[in-house]
Structure formats: C-alpha cells, structure tokens
Design an enzyme around this catalytic site. Structure first.
Site, PDB file in Angstrom:
ATOM      1  N   GLU A 123      34.976  48.231  74.426  1.00 16.52           N
ATOM      2  CA  GLU A 123      34.734  48.576  75.835  1.00 16.52           C
ATOM      3  C   GLU A 123      33.460  49.414  75.957  1.00 16.52           C
ATOM      4  O   GLU A 123      33.054  50.080  75.002  1.00 16.52           O
ATOM      5  CB  GLU A 123      35.906  49.389  76.393  1.00 16.52           C
ATOM      6  CG  GLU A 123      36.971  48.559  77.088  1.00 16.52           C
ATOM      7  CD  GLU A 123      36.509  48.001  78.426  1.00 16.52           C
ATOM      8  OE1 GLU A 123      35.292  47.907  78.687  1.00 16.52           O
ATOM      9  OE2 GLU A 123      37.385  47.648  79.232  1.00 16.52           O
ATOM     10  N   ASP A 124      32.852  49.372  77.134  1.00 15.43           N
ATOM     11  CA  ASP A 124      31.718  50.262  77.368  1.00 15.43           C
ATOM     12  C   ASP A 124      32.191  51.626  77.857  1.00 15.43           C
ATOM     13  O   ASP A 124      31.642  52.649  77.494  1.00 15.43           O
ATOM     14  CB  ASP A 124      30.703  49.647  78.354  1.00 15.43           C
ATOM     15  CG  ASP A 124      31.347  49.152  79.637  1.00 15.43           C
ATOM     16  OD1 ASP A 124      32.599  49.108  79.714  1.00 15.43           O
ATOM     17  OD2 ASP A 124      30.617  48.798  80.575  1.00 15.43           O
ATOM     18  N   ASP A 130      37.815  54.751  81.976  1.00 23.01           N
ATOM     19  CA  ASP A 130      37.797  55.614  83.157  1.00 23.01           C
ATOM     20  C   ASP A 130      39.244  56.016  83.466  1.00 23.01           C
ATOM     21  O   ASP A 130      39.785  56.932  82.841  1.00 23.01           O
ATOM     22  CB  ASP A 130      37.133  54.806  84.283  1.00 23.01           C
ATOM     23  CG  ASP A 130      36.813  55.635  85.500  1.00 23.01           C
ATOM     24  OD1 ASP A 130      35.729  56.214  85.566  1.00 23.01           O
ATOM     25  OD2 ASP A 130      37.657  55.680  86.405  1.00 23.01           O
ATOM     26  N   PHE A 181      28.530  59.300  87.537  1.00 22.30           N
ATOM     27  CA  PHE A 181      28.410  57.854  87.705  1.00 22.30           C
ATOM     28  C   PHE A 181      27.280  57.382  86.801  1.00 22.30           C
ATOM     29  O   PHE A 181      26.117  57.663  87.044  1.00 22.30           O
ATOM     30  CB  PHE A 181      28.164  57.453  89.161  1.00 22.30           C
ATOM     31  CG  PHE A 181      28.421  55.985  89.330  1.00 22.30           C
ATOM     32  CD1 PHE A 181      29.676  55.526  89.683  1.00 22.30           C
ATOM     33  CD2 PHE A 181      27.431  55.056  89.034  1.00 22.30           C
ATOM     34  CE1 PHE A 181      29.937  54.168  89.755  1.00 22.30           C
ATOM     35  CE2 PHE A 181      27.688  53.698  89.097  1.00 22.30           C
ATOM     36  CZ  PHE A 181      28.939  53.257  89.467  1.00 22.30           C
ATOM     37  N   ARG A 186      22.054  47.222  84.230  1.00 17.31           N
ATOM     38  CA  ARG A 186      22.677  46.969  82.926  1.00 17.31           C
ATOM     39  C   ARG A 186      21.644  46.951  81.799  1.00 17.31           C
ATOM     40  O   ARG A 186      21.970  47.238  80.659  1.00 17.31           O
ATOM     41  CB  ARG A 186      23.398  45.612  82.924  1.00 17.31           C
ATOM     42  CG  ARG A 186      24.651  45.562  83.778  1.00 17.31           C
ATOM     43  CD  ARG A 186      25.448  44.317  83.404  1.00 17.31           C
ATOM     44  NE  ARG A 186      26.413  43.926  84.417  1.00 17.31           N
ATOM     45  CZ  ARG A 186      27.654  44.404  84.513  1.00 17.31           C
ATOM     46  NH1 ARG A 186      28.075  45.331  83.674  1.00 17.31           N
ATOM     47  NH2 ARG A 186      28.470  43.966  85.447  1.00 17.31           N
TER      48      ARG A 186
HETATM   49  C1  PRP Z   1      34.635  48.772  83.681  1.00 15.71           C
HETATM   50  C2  PRP Z   1      34.754  48.966  82.166  1.00 15.71           C
HETATM   51  C3  PRP Z   1      36.223  48.798  81.912  1.00 15.71           C
HETATM   52  C4  PRP Z   1      36.844  49.338  83.179  1.00 15.71           C
HETATM   53  C5  PRP Z   1      37.273  50.747  82.934  1.00 15.71           C
HETATM   54  O1  PRP Z   1      34.558  47.416  83.926  1.00 15.71           O
HETATM   55  O2  PRP Z   1      33.984  48.028  81.471  1.00 15.71           O
HETATM   56  O3  PRP Z   1      36.584  47.450  81.705  1.00 15.71           O
HETATM   57  O4  PRP Z   1      35.840  49.318  84.208  1.00 15.71           O
HETATM   58  O5  PRP Z   1      37.892  51.273  84.057  1.00 15.71           O
HETATM   59  P1  PRP Z   1      39.384  51.812  84.040  1.00 15.71           P
HETATM   60  O6  PRP Z   1      39.551  52.650  82.792  1.00 15.71           O
HETATM   61  O7  PRP Z   1      39.438  52.632  85.302  1.00 15.71           O
HETATM   62  O8  PRP Z   1      40.329  50.662  84.081  1.00 15.71           O
HETATM   63  P2  PRP Z   1      34.076  46.811  85.339  1.00 15.71           P
HETATM   64  O9  PRP Z   1      35.290  46.459  86.141  1.00 15.71           O
HETATM   65  O10 PRP Z   1      33.082  47.733  85.956  1.00 15.71           O
HETATM   66  O11 PRP Z   1      33.406  45.432  84.893  1.00 15.71           O
HETATM   67  P3  PRP Z   1      32.043  45.121  84.122  1.00 15.71           P
HETATM   68  O12 PRP Z   1      32.225  45.571  82.682  1.00 15.71           O
HETATM   69  O13 PRP Z   1      31.907  43.641  84.228  1.00 15.71           O
HETATM   70  O14 PRP Z   1      30.928  45.866  84.812  1.00 15.71           O
END
Ligand code: PRP
Length: 178
Positions: A98-99, A102, A153, A166
């Site tokens: 994961e990146d 949250d 953010f 990105r």
């Molecule tokens: C982001 C991130 C995780 C998720 C984390 O993805 O990559 O998958 O949100 O959030 P959480 O812990 O509150 O569940 P995003 O939905 O922004 O998609 P992306 O990676 O395609 O930008």
C-alpha cells in the site's frame, strides 16, 4: 482552486534510502521463499516498482484494485474489489503493498478477504501510515512501514489529489487555496 506543495515531507533521496532498507528487510525475512507481491492500485504502483527492485529474491507480482464508497476524502469502510488478483494465493507468502494507511478500513477488508484464500502467510507493507486517522473498527497491522506521519494531506510518489500529482518524485503536503 490553486494547488501548491507547502512542504516536502520526504525527498526522492530519503525515499530511495528508506525503500532500500525495506527491501533489505524483506529479503532477509523471506530468505528461501518466493513472496507474492500484491500491489493495491493505483497509488502504490510507484512505491511497489521501486520496492520490488530492492528485494533480492525471486518474487511474483500481482495487482488488486479496490474502491470505497462514501464521501471522496474519507473511506466509508465499504470496500469493493474492482479488479481481483490473477494468481491463486493458496500456500503463498503474500505481501500486500500500500502507499498509505489512513482509516485502515481498506486494508482491514483486504486482509480479511485475502486471508480466506489460505495463503501460507499474509503481511502488509505500506510506505506511509497516519495512525491518528485510524478508525476503531480497523484491525490492520502494518508489518513493514516506510514512515509514520501526522494528518497532512500528502501527494506525490504515487499519491494523488483528484488524480493529480502522482508523478512527483517526492512526498509533499498539498495546500489548496482559492
Ligand atoms: C488510498 C490508499 C489506500 C486507501 C487507504 O487509496 O491507497 O488504498 O486509500 O485509506 P483507508 O485506510 O482510509 O481505507 P485511494 O482510494 O485514494 O485510491 P488510489 O490508490 O487509486 O489513489
């Protein structure tokens, strides 16, 4: 709305060094194994591309795409798999990449779902973690973490705001101005 980067949190050089350290740690922990790396699209792709090249082991690579519903800035906890992995997880040593973590709800759902497919082991690697944002329902444990951050953010190195930023080589704090 004007979008500016108010602060560089982690430079490209700092990230490179940290990713090398994470790769070395994974290489040591999975010695003699062939981990299956599951990249959560899309934000994790940049991190994953660098991380897998820092792992000195044979690996397998697959991708999964999820979407969560609710308002756009916060995960609702209702997660849907938009694109599933192609590999069977049965008996494999799986590492989810994961990146950012949250609320933790995306990973809580993913770990529960992928665990049902009987991997030999299932671990989580995330570049960033915002522990102050965690929801009580989250059961996520991050096994390999790049950096723990405050509730900024952040964009860059894969992370987006409205699909932008990105491709920044660093992780920065995004400031929105009228
Ligand atoms: C982001 C991130 C995780 C998720 C984390 O993805 O990559 O998958 O949100 O959030 P959480 O812990 O509150 O569940 P995003 O939905 O922004 O998609 P992306 O990676 O395609 O930008």
């Amino acid at each position: 709305m004007k979008e500016t980067i108010s602060q560089v949190l982690f430079s490209a050089e700092q990230i490179h060094k940290r990713v090398e350290e994470l790769g070395a740690q994974i290489t040591q922990d999975y010695k003699g194994k062939e981990p299956l790396i599951v990249v959560v699209l899309k934000g994790s792709t940049i991190f994953a591309a660098d991380l897998i090249r820092a792992i000195g082991l044979p690996i397998r690579l697959d991708f999964i795409s999820t979407s969560s519903y609710g308002n756009s800035t916060e995960s609702s906890g209702v997660v849907k798999i938009l694109k599933d992995v192609e590999e069977s997880l049965e008996g494999k040593d799986v590492i989810i990449i994961e990146d950012i973590v949250d609320t933790g709800l995306t990973l809580t759902y993913l770990v529960r779902t992928l665990q049902l497919r009987n991997p030999a082991s299932l671990k989580v690697c995330s570049l960033l973690d915002k522990p102050s944002r965690r929801k009580p329902e989250s059961t996520v444990k991050v096994d390999y973490l790049g950096y723990s951050i405050d509730d900024h953010f952040v964009v860059g190195y894969g992370l987006d705001y409205a699909s932008r930023h990105r491709n920044l080589p660093y992780v920065g704090v995004l400031k929105l101005e009228q």
